[in-house]
Write an enzyme that holds these catalytic residues in place. Structure first.
Site, PDB file in Angstrom:
ATOM      1  N   TYR A  66      52.346  35.523  19.833  1.00 56.77           N
ATOM      2  CA  TYR A  66      51.917  34.123  19.855  1.00 56.77           C
ATOM      3  C   TYR A  66      53.095  33.163  19.717  1.00 56.77           C
ATOM      4  CZ  TYR A  66      47.095  35.537  20.166  1.00 56.77           C
ATOM      5  OH  TYR A  66      45.917  36.066  20.632  1.00 56.77           O
ATOM      6  N   ARG A  99      54.125  32.730  23.211  1.00 56.42           N
ATOM      7  CA  ARG A  99      53.164  31.865  23.940  1.00 56.42           C
ATOM      8  C   ARG A  99      53.405  30.400  23.559  1.00 56.42           C
ATOM      9  NH1 ARG A  99      52.390  36.242  25.173  1.00 56.42           N
ATOM     10  NH2 ARG A  99      53.560  35.430  26.916  1.00 56.42           N
ATOM     11  N   HIS A 152      38.591  28.385  21.635  1.00 53.63           N
ATOM     12  CA  HIS A 152      39.312  29.579  21.200  1.00 53.63           C
ATOM     13  C   HIS A 152      40.541  29.262  20.356  1.00 53.63           C
ATOM     14  CE1 HIS A 152      37.227  31.882  24.722  1.00 53.63           C
ATOM     15  NE2 HIS A 152      36.457  31.727  23.680  1.00 53.63           N
ATOM     16  N   THR A 164      37.964  29.321  35.249  1.00 47.35           N
ATOM     17  CA  THR A 164      37.505  30.371  34.334  1.00 47.35           C
ATOM     18  C   THR A 164      36.720  31.419  35.109  1.00 47.35           C
ATOM     19  OG1 THR A 164      36.046  30.907  32.471  1.00 47.35           O
ATOM     20  CG2 THR A 164      35.579  28.853  33.618  1.00 47.35           C
TER      21      THR A 164
HETATM   22  P1  NAD Z   1      40.595  34.276  33.242  1.00 45.95           P
HETATM   23  O1  NAD Z   1      42.030  34.679  33.304  1.00 45.95           O
HETATM   24  O2  NAD Z   1      39.569  35.298  32.949  1.00 45.95           O
HETATM   25  O3  NAD Z   1      40.201  33.592  34.624  1.00 45.95           O
HETATM   26  C1  NAD Z   1      41.022  32.649  35.242  1.00 45.95           C
HETATM   27  C2  NAD Z   1      40.281  32.053  36.411  1.00 45.95           C
HETATM   28  O4  NAD Z   1      41.100  31.027  36.921  1.00 45.95           O
HETATM   29  C3  NAD Z   1      40.009  33.044  37.550  1.00 45.95           C
HETATM   30  O5  NAD Z   1      38.670  32.915  37.975  1.00 45.95           O
HETATM   31  C4  NAD Z   1      41.003  32.600  38.632  1.00 45.95           C
HETATM   32  O6  NAD Z   1      40.483  32.805  39.935  1.00 45.95           O
HETATM   33  C5  NAD Z   1      41.135  31.120  38.314  1.00 45.95           C
HETATM   34  N1  NAD Z   1      42.394  30.510  38.761  1.00 45.95           N
HETATM   35  C6  NAD Z   1      43.593  31.104  38.956  1.00 45.95           C
HETATM   36  N2  NAD Z   1      44.513  30.203  39.356  1.00 45.95           N
HETATM   37  C7  NAD Z   1      43.874  29.007  39.400  1.00 45.95           C
HETATM   38  C8  NAD Z   1      44.270  27.681  39.733  1.00 45.95           C
HETATM   39  N3  NAD Z   1      45.536  27.407  40.109  1.00 45.95           N
HETATM   40  N4  NAD Z   1      43.357  26.697  39.687  1.00 45.95           N
HETATM   41  C9  NAD Z   1      42.075  26.953  39.315  1.00 45.95           C
HETATM   42  N5  NAD Z   1      41.630  28.193  39.001  1.00 45.95           N
HETATM   43  C10 NAD Z   1      42.518  29.202  39.025  1.00 45.95           C
HETATM   44  O7  NAD Z   1      40.544  33.068  32.213  1.00 45.95           O
HETATM   45  P2  NAD Z   1      39.369  32.544  31.277  1.00 45.95           P
HETATM   46  O8  NAD Z   1      38.061  32.625  31.984  1.00 45.95           O
HETATM   47  O9  NAD Z   1      39.857  31.260  30.734  1.00 45.95           O
HETATM   48  O10 NAD Z   1      39.269  33.605  30.082  1.00 45.95           O
HETATM   49  C11 NAD Z   1      40.365  34.201  29.501  1.00 45.95           C
HETATM   50  C12 NAD Z   1      40.641  33.871  28.043  1.00 45.95           C
HETATM   51  O11 NAD Z   1      42.049  33.767  27.961  1.00 45.95           O
HETATM   52  C13 NAD Z   1      40.137  32.552  27.541  1.00 45.95           C
HETATM   53  O12 NAD Z   1      39.537  32.816  26.333  1.00 45.95           O
HETATM   54  C14 NAD Z   1      41.378  31.687  27.277  1.00 45.95           C
HETATM   55  O13 NAD Z   1      41.314  31.156  25.963  1.00 45.95           O
HETATM   56  C15 NAD Z   1      42.512  32.650  27.235  1.00 45.95           C
HETATM   57  N6  NAD Z   1      43.750  32.164  27.900  1.00 45.95           N
HETATM   58  C16 NAD Z   1      44.222  30.901  27.663  1.00 45.95           C
HETATM   59  C17 NAD Z   1      45.367  30.425  28.312  1.00 45.95           C
HETATM   60  C18 NAD Z   1      45.850  29.038  28.024  1.00 45.95           C
HETATM   61  O14 NAD Z   1      45.628  28.511  26.945  1.00 45.95           O
HETATM   62  N7  NAD Z   1      46.490  28.364  28.991  1.00 45.95           N
HETATM   63  C19 NAD Z   1      46.038  31.243  29.210  1.00 45.95           C
HETATM   64  C20 NAD Z   1      45.566  32.544  29.406  1.00 45.95           C
HETATM   65  C21 NAD Z   1      44.402  32.973  28.761  1.00 45.95           C
END
Ligand code: NAD
Length: 239
Positions: A60, A63, A111, A178
């Site tokens: 973390y 990150r 989250h 998502t």
């Molecule tokens: P996920 O990784 O499961 O899904 C990501 C989605 O975003 C996919 O459907 C993908 O097709 C789409 N995507 C990819 N590039 C994109 C773009 N440029 N524009 C729009 N859509 C795009 O992510 P999730 O559903 O958020 O679930 C994963 C978990 O991971 C969550 O709980 C989240 O908290 C955590 N997470 C957070 C971060 C962050 O804070 N930035 C980063 C990674 C994961």
């Protein structure tokens, strides 16, 4: 739809990792995503923190540093333009602060938040730490080790009810970036009332998969959101 005079339509943006992808933050499940390099069980569960706290803190800390180095993208910024005419709430699964840094005023983090630490012994003790590391031996005022203020897999989602209340009152919902794979967060889209107009923005999802449930805009956040925002601004008096 006819809203009472003077009331702004209520719009909920429900964002996931894809929202921040074009800012340079890796998503979880896409090719090259974070989980290809780390197993969930090693870094994102309470058991992992008990077993190897240093590994989890380091994960973390990396990150957090990354989030400090990136910037909100055009989609984060475009959403803020709606606030003058819509009662906008962002419900995000993201732990980054890019919606806030773009200027969004009301953001609910399902989250947790990477720029905060909390006591491992008293969940009510939460501290703003910005982009600083959390180290083994960093303690809260009651003497417990600090941990990232993140909801790990297997933990309760304290903001879930607050987010569900927002969904129940939504006139418009925009689901973006998502995969709708992580529960209970993904179940929130089921709380919107039948009158709600729902959009879904994702480069890898298409209208065929969602029938008439969502108006699907296939494309990336940066490609789609500025146009969708313009559309909603021209429709601002139609709700
Ligand atoms: P996920 O990784 O499961 O899904 C990501 C989605 O975003 C996919 O459907 C993908 O097709 C789409 N995507 C990819 N590039 C994109 C773009 N440029 N524009 C729009 N859509 C795009 O992510 P999730 O559903 O958020 O679930 C994963 C978990 O991971 C969550 O709980 C989240 O908290 C955590 N997470 C957070 C971060 C962050 O804070 N930035 C980063 C990674 C994961």
């Amino acid at each position: 739809m006819n809203l009472e005079n003077g009331k702004k339509p209520r719009l909920v943006v429900f964002s996931g990792a894809g929202m921040s992808a074009e800012s340079g933050v890796a998503t979880f499940r896409d090719h090259g995503g974070l989980w290809e390099q780390h197993r969930i069980e090693d870094v994102a569960t309470p058991e992992a923190f008990q077993r190897d706290p240093k590994l989890v803190l380091d994960f973390y800390n990396q990150r957090r540093q990354k989030i400090g180095d990136v910037q909100p993208n055009a989609a984060h910024k475009a959403f803020t333009e709606l606030e003058e005419h819509y009662d906008l709430t962002v419900v995000t699964q993201n732990i980054d602060n890019l919606h806030e840094r773009a200027g969004s005023k009301k953001v609910i983090h399902l989250h947790g938040e990477i720029t905060k630490a909390r006591s491992n012994g008293n969940p009510n003790l939460i501290y703003d730490i910005g982009y600083d590391d959390i180290k083994l031996g960093d303690l809260c005022e009651q003497g417990f080790q600090l941990r990232p203020h993140i909801v790990w897999f297997g933990e309760m989602v304290p903001m879930l009810d607050t987010a569900a209340r927002e969904m129940e009152q939504a006139d418009i919902l925009i689901v973006i970036g998502t995969s709708l794979n992580v529960y209970p967060a993904a179940g929130l889209v089921n709380y919107v009332p039948p009158r709600c107009t729902s959009y879904l923005v994702d480069p890898n999802l298409s209208q065929e998969e969602f029938g008439n449930r969502f108006s699907v805009r296939t494309g990336t956040a940066v490609d789609i959101v500025p146009g969708l925002v313009k559309e909603l601004l021209t429709q601002k008096n139609n709700w």
